[in-house]
Scaffold this motif. Structure first.
Motif, PDB file in Angstrom:
ATOM      1  N   ASP A   1      32.993  46.223  36.362  1.00 40.51           N
ATOM      2  CA  ASP A   1      34.367  45.863  36.713  1.00 40.51           C
ATOM      3  C   ASP A   1      35.300  46.357  35.612  1.00 40.51           C
TER       4      ASP A   1
ATOM      5  N   ASN B   1      41.910  44.246  34.714  1.00 41.10           N
ATOM      6  CA  ASN B   1      42.458  43.765  35.997  1.00 41.10           C
ATOM      7  C   ASN B   1      42.445  42.247  36.113  1.00 41.10           C
TER       8      ASN B   1
ATOM      9  N   THR C   1      36.727  51.063  33.850  1.00 45.50           N
ATOM     10  CA  THR C   1      35.599  50.220  34.255  1.00 45.50           C
ATOM     11  C   THR C   1      34.568  50.115  33.129  1.00 45.50           C
TER      12      THR C   1
ATOM     13  N   SER D   1      37.887  41.413  38.956  1.00 44.55           N
ATOM     14  CA  SER D   1      39.293  41.855  38.903  1.00 44.55           C
ATOM     15  C   SER D   1      40.271  40.723  39.177  1.00 44.55           C
TER      16      SER D   1
END
Length: 250
Positions: free
Chosen positions: A174, A178, A206, A238
């Protein structure tokens, strides 16, 4: 002295003589009567009065019948709309005696308490087995921008340094940026900016963290110079995971 004899018809009947010696048939009048004029003209007054009076009454009666029918139909429609709505009965009652699991206890702990700078929180993700231990190691306020990341006039950069350790049974894949939010003392929220600072390496895009592995990096925010960072929030997936960790910055 005698009167002259009146002429007779062949059958011996005497023919009356009219005036001026006319001997044809004469009209018969009574004594002192005058001949009458032509017969009076017949009028349609009664028929006209009947039409003038009866036709409006007939029309009024028809209109009244239409109004009654419409009113009755409208009343039935209102009664139909006023019927009470159907009630939906739940098919299953909520279970109040559910035994808390380890994940639910971790979720309650993460949602009910806030950590301080240097503290760690274990957060669960949406995917089964995804669990990360997040430690907020330091806050840099203001952070030093590089030559390509200068903030706008009147703004400054704030860097939050995190350590992400995979303590679950699934791979973390991930973008940590975010799922981060910075909140100042007035309750205003700020989203991260992709800027580089001199106090640490940004997570960037990421990050892939295997089970038992960890990563360290900074998340940078651009805020007004007068803003005082008060809280930092972080969630997996996120930011869409149910659990959200919070740290008090002051």
């Amino acid at each position: 002295m005698g009167y002259p004899q009146q002429p007779q018809d062949p059958y011996g009947q005497q023919q009356p003589s009219g005036p001026y010696g006319y001997s044809g048939p004469q009209p018969q009048y009574g004594y002192g009567q005058q001949p009458s004029g032509p017969p009076p003209r017949r009028t349609n007054t009664g028929l006209i009065v009947l039409l003038v009076v009866g036709l409006p009454l007939l029309l009024l009666g028809g209109c009244a019948a239409v109004v009654l029918v419409l009113a009755d139909a409208g009343q039935r429609a209102v009664v139909t709309e006023a019927d009470p709505p159907a009630q939906v009965v739940p098919s299953r009652q909520p279970e109040s005696n559910a035994v808390p699991t380890e994940d639910s206890e971790s979720a309650a702990e993460a949602q009910s308490s806030a950590a301080a700078v240097g503290g760690a929180l274990t957060l669960a993700g949406i995917d089964p087995g995804l669990k990360m231990t997040v430690t907020l190691t330091k806050v840099v306020n203001p952070a030093t921008p590089d030559q390509y990341s200068k903030p706008k006039t009147g703004n400054k950069l704030v860097a939050i340094e995190l350590t992400l350790a995979n303590s679950g049974q699934a791979v973390y894949d991930d973008s940590p940026t975010n799922g981060a939010t910075l909140i100042d003392g007035e309750g205003q929220q700020f989203r991260p900016t992709y800027s580089d600072v001199g106090e640490g390496q940004a997570f960037g895009g990421t990050s892939t963290i295997n089970m038992g592995d960890s990563r360290k990096g900074v998340i940078v925010f651009e805020v007004p110079e007068s803003a005082q960072p008060a809280k930092f929030q972080f969630a997996l997936n996120s930011g869409f995971a149910d659990q959200k960790g919070e740290w008090a910055l002051s």
